[in-house]
Write a protein that holds these residues in place. Sequence first.
Motif, PDB file in Angstrom:
ATOM      1  N   LYS A 108       0.851  -1.204   0.000  1.00  0.00           N
ATOM      2  CA  LYS A 108       0.000   0.000   0.000  1.00  0.00           C
ATOM      3  C   LYS A 108       0.876   1.239   0.000  1.00  0.00           C
ATOM      4  O   LYS A 108       1.767   1.386   0.832  1.00  0.00           O
ATOM      5  CB  LYS A 108      -0.903   0.008   1.227  1.00  0.00           C
ATOM      6  CG  LYS A 108      -2.072  -0.902   1.062  1.00  0.00           C
ATOM      7  CD  LYS A 108      -3.173  -0.617   2.072  1.00  0.00           C
ATOM      8  CE  LYS A 108      -4.283  -1.631   1.865  1.00  0.00           C
ATOM      9  NZ  LYS A 108      -4.745  -2.237   3.106  1.00  0.00           N
ATOM     10  N   LYS A 109       0.588   2.125  -0.940  1.00  0.00           N
ATOM     11  CA  LYS A 109       1.393   3.330  -1.088  1.00  0.00           C
ATOM     12  C   LYS A 109       1.336   4.198   0.163  1.00  0.00           C
ATOM     13  O   LYS A 109       2.350   4.720   0.628  1.00  0.00           O
ATOM     14  CB  LYS A 109       0.885   4.119  -2.288  1.00  0.00           C
ATOM     15  CG  LYS A 109       1.986   4.728  -3.067  1.00  0.00           C
ATOM     16  CD  LYS A 109       1.603   5.158  -4.466  1.00  0.00           C
ATOM     17  CE  LYS A 109       0.284   5.894  -4.555  1.00  0.00           C
ATOM     18  NZ  LYS A 109       0.060   6.409  -5.911  1.00  0.00           N
ATOM     19  N   SER A 110       0.128   4.329   0.719  1.00  0.00           N
ATOM     20  CA  SER A 110      -0.009   5.209   1.879  1.00  0.00           C
ATOM     21  C   SER A 110       0.814   4.676   3.059  1.00  0.00           C
ATOM     22  O   SER A 110       1.437   5.433   3.791  1.00  0.00           O
ATOM     23  CB  SER A 110      -1.484   5.342   2.268  1.00  0.00           C
ATOM     24  OG  SER A 110      -2.056   4.049   2.354  1.00  0.00           O
ATOM     25  N   TYR A 111       0.849   3.342   3.191  1.00  0.00           N
ATOM     26  CA  TYR A 111       1.630   2.744   4.270  1.00  0.00           C
ATOM     27  C   TYR A 111       3.120   2.947   4.023  1.00  0.00           C
ATOM     28  O   TYR A 111       3.877   3.327   4.911  1.00  0.00           O
ATOM     29  CB  TYR A 111       1.316   1.254   4.396  1.00  0.00           C
ATOM     30  CG  TYR A 111       1.970   0.599   5.609  1.00  0.00           C
ATOM     31  CD1 TYR A 111       1.271   0.457   6.807  1.00  0.00           C
ATOM     32  CD2 TYR A 111       3.285   0.149   5.555  1.00  0.00           C
ATOM     33  CE1 TYR A 111       1.872  -0.116   7.926  1.00  0.00           C
ATOM     34  CE2 TYR A 111       3.892  -0.425   6.661  1.00  0.00           C
ATOM     35  CZ  TYR A 111       3.177  -0.569   7.846  1.00  0.00           C
ATOM     36  OH  TYR A 111       3.780  -1.127   8.943  1.00  0.00           O
ATOM     37  N   PHE A 112       3.526   2.719   2.775  1.00  0.00           N
ATOM     38  CA  PHE A 112       4.941   2.903   2.440  1.00  0.00           C
ATOM     39  C   PHE A 112       5.381   4.330   2.730  1.00  0.00           C
ATOM     40  O   PHE A 112       6.403   4.564   3.383  1.00  0.00           O
ATOM     41  CB  PHE A 112       5.190   2.563   0.965  1.00  0.00           C
ATOM     42  CG  PHE A 112       6.629   2.741   0.558  1.00  0.00           C
ATOM     43  CD1 PHE A 112       7.556   1.733   0.775  1.00  0.00           C
ATOM     44  CD2 PHE A 112       7.064   3.930  -0.016  1.00  0.00           C
ATOM     45  CE1 PHE A 112       8.900   1.901   0.425  1.00  0.00           C
ATOM     46  CE2 PHE A 112       8.406   4.104  -0.362  1.00  0.00           C
ATOM     47  CZ  PHE A 112       9.308   3.090  -0.138  1.00  0.00           C
ATOM     48  N   ASP A 113       4.593   5.289   2.257  1.00  0.00           N
ATOM     49  CA  ASP A 113       4.980   6.699   2.452  1.00  0.00           C
ATOM     50  C   ASP A 113       5.087   7.036   3.927  1.00  0.00           C
ATOM     51  O   ASP A 113       5.996   7.726   4.354  1.00  0.00           O
ATOM     52  CB  ASP A 113       3.950   7.630   1.792  1.00  0.00           C
ATOM     53  CG  ASP A 113       4.027   7.526   0.278  1.00  0.00           C
ATOM     54  OD1 ASP A 113       5.037   7.001  -0.227  1.00  0.00           O
ATOM     55  OD2 ASP A 113       3.067   7.965  -0.391  1.00  0.00           O
ATOM     56  N   GLU A 114       4.158   6.497   4.705  1.00  0.00           N
ATOM     57  CA  GLU A 114       4.137   6.886   6.108  1.00  0.00           C
ATOM     58  C   GLU A 114       5.179   6.162   6.949  1.00  0.00           C
ATOM     59  O   GLU A 114       5.842   6.762   7.782  1.00  0.00           O
ATOM     60  CB  GLU A 114       2.738   6.651   6.687  1.00  0.00           C
ATOM     61  CG  GLU A 114       2.665   7.167   8.111  1.00  0.00           C
ATOM     62  CD  GLU A 114       1.248   7.465   8.543  1.00  0.00           C
ATOM     63  OE1 GLU A 114       0.320   7.316   7.720  1.00  0.00           O
ATOM     64  OE2 GLU A 114       1.074   7.845   9.706  1.00  0.00           O
ATOM     65  N   TYR A 115       5.329   4.861   6.727  1.00  0.00           N
ATOM     66  CA  TYR A 115       6.178   4.091   7.656  1.00  0.00           C
ATOM     67  C   TYR A 115       7.498   3.591   7.080  1.00  0.00           C
ATOM     68  O   TYR A 115       8.397   3.211   7.818  1.00  0.00           O
ATOM     69  CB  TYR A 115       5.405   2.876   8.181  1.00  0.00           C
ATOM     70  CG  TYR A 115       4.150   3.249   8.919  1.00  0.00           C
ATOM     71  CD1 TYR A 115       4.228   3.807  10.199  1.00  0.00           C
ATOM     72  CD2 TYR A 115       2.912   3.070   8.340  1.00  0.00           C
ATOM     73  CE1 TYR A 115       3.076   4.161  10.883  1.00  0.00           C
ATOM     74  CE2 TYR A 115       1.749   3.426   9.016  1.00  0.00           C
ATOM     75  CZ  TYR A 115       1.833   3.965  10.285  1.00  0.00           C
ATOM     76  OH  TYR A 115       0.705   4.326  10.949  1.00  0.00           O
TER      77      TYR A 115
END
Length: 649
Positions: free
Chosen positions: A194-201
């Motif tokens: 998931k892109k949002s997970y990658f960007d955040e964590y």
Amino acid sequence: MLTAKQKEVLETLNLDNPLSEVQFESLLKSENDYTNEDPSVLERLLKMANALYRAGAPAIDDVKYDHIRSVLEQLQPENTYLHEVEPEAVPEAKTVQLPARMLSTDKAYSKAEIEKWIERLQKARSGDDSDTATELEIRVTPKLDGYAAFDDGARLYTRGDGYRGQDVTRAFNRGLQVAEGGERGLGPGEIVIKKSYFDEYLSEFFENSRNIQAAIIAEKKVDERIQLALDAGAVVFFPFQLLPDWKGDHKTLLADFEKIAESIWEAVDFDVDGVILEATDEAIKERLGATRHHHRWQIAYKANVEKAEVRVLGVTPQTSRTGRVSPVAELEPTKLSGATISRATLHHYGMVKAKGVGPGALVQLVRSGLVIPKIEDVLQPVDPQLPEHCPSCDSSLDWEGDHLVCSNRALCPAQSENTMIHFFKTLGNIDGFGPATITRLYASGIRKVHEIYQLQQEDFENMGFGEKTSQNLITQLNASRSIAIEDWRFLSAFGVVRLGPGSSERLLEHHPIDTLFQLDAEDLVQIDGFAQVTAAAITENLHKIEAEFREIYALDFNLQKTKRVSEKVDMNTPIAGKQLVFTGTMVTGTRGDMEKQAKQLGAKVGKSVSKNTDYLVTGDKVGAKKISDAVAKGVRVISEDDYRSLLES
Ligand SMILES: NC(=O)c1ccc[n+]([C@@H]2O[C@H](COP(=O)([O-])OP(=O)(O)OC[C@H]3O[C@@H](n4cnc5c(N)ncnc54)[C@H](O)[C@@H]3O)[C@@H](O)[C@H]2O)c1
Ligand SMILES: [Zn+2]
């Protein structure tokens, strides 16, 4: 420079006949367009880049890879590498037959190419091209940019070479989940994050999601952060059947193409590098079939190039280590592929002058993927903005070909600073001597690298560095001498024009480093790859750095000697000086190893038989025609056993 990870990948994969590391690096650096290279070199280059890319440690971006591929296509359209699925190998995984073939995709970069593809589908349906009226159903899905895999319910497979993949079921055992709403056994899909997970964590710790995907299927225990992502359900296997899609007839699709493509492109929270279009009609699919590389009923639409028309605010000159002054265009800030661009380098002042780049000019800025943006064209020229003096030392500038050059070779601050920066950057074994430090050293009167090595902690403090920093700089300087580095890297750190890492290594393969200053151009020309002009330039430029070289060399760096050619190759063997070609599957070792060994035994190893070939060494499964062709050319055809006996003779 290859990273440790990249070196490891290349070693473990043990590619057949890879380029030397130096050759690989220098080819990737070269700014040529590759059309003068030997096709076999390009093939080997692509294979290495592909192996690194598949292992999550790409050496180049996709645009460059695709470019080199297209050059090979022009030079040698029949090259088999172009007609097969680019292989992917996971070390330490079992190779198994795939339950179904997994292919790559054909690619289109414009709507016109999509229209042509639809025409081909129409033709397949009706057998002639007159029937373009009947509707044809097309499915459009996002093209997931992850790791291709196939789930048959029992095992998870990688794509491998398209026929045989590798068993990576362990990914499921580690917590990989099937995308929401799915179950095991849904066939082909992609492992994605998931892109949002990658960007955040994860983005802070990993350069891209590709190296995480590679880690998930690799044998090694996964990193703690990746395990957390798995546990959070942020990494999934997404079967293509389950993808959100657009389905409709081809006319509606073409009428509204950009809109449909864009909405599908943005339909998932994963990295996407295009959209996939495919015919849904089973009869058409069957009729069209597949090449060895892709299904003809499927195509990927990639719009990898973004362009913008931008106003130039000004052109800023920058003086480099060699005295060349390069133009940098200051631009009206513009958003392109998600980043705000306000500067772009121009080739050289020759271009600025000829194309009319200056304040107010309108240029076309192009960015492919995440690469550095380029100014591709000048749409509205103005009077060019050309500097009269060096921005660093105010000396006059001279034209040398297309370049403006600072005439003050000895005392120009930018040249000295950039030379010192280049030294530490090329050594690459310590931190702390980047532009900020060097600028301050220069301001305090330091002009040469060897002077830096004479400084004591209090000298740094007197120049305004803090106590801790000064201490650290001393530690780093000491480390730079004790950490082992290759002597060719050390030599190339001096920034001698035309003596980059590749030619430094080649030179040192023939002459030890402490004898270089006694060489003249004639000695260099004897070495493969040094033309007369280069040889003359190198000897001349070497003399310019001789004094500085001797000062620094005396500091006792921990240099690893390049192996001399004369040490590497044994010329006293039965095959020394002979030309050999190996073909077929070898039994007593891999073909790559045998070729390497033959070279060390003084033979020249070719890829294909010519009239100059002495021996064709045949392994298993060699076609009769290959053998009769070789015999017709007067080549001696011998078996692997014969070859072994020859070596022992
Ligand atoms: N940077 C590098 O060094 C480097 C090296 C090798 C390859 N590459 C890149 O990879 C490309 C070729 O590799 P490839 O063949 O793996 O990729 P591709 O771009 O042709 O994609 C094919 C794959 O797309 C996948 N896919 C994703 N979404 C899909 C969907 N909705 N429906 C069906 N299939 C879908 C499938 O797994 C299929 O195998 C090249 O164009 C190049 O840009 C880059
Ligand atoms: Zn100058």
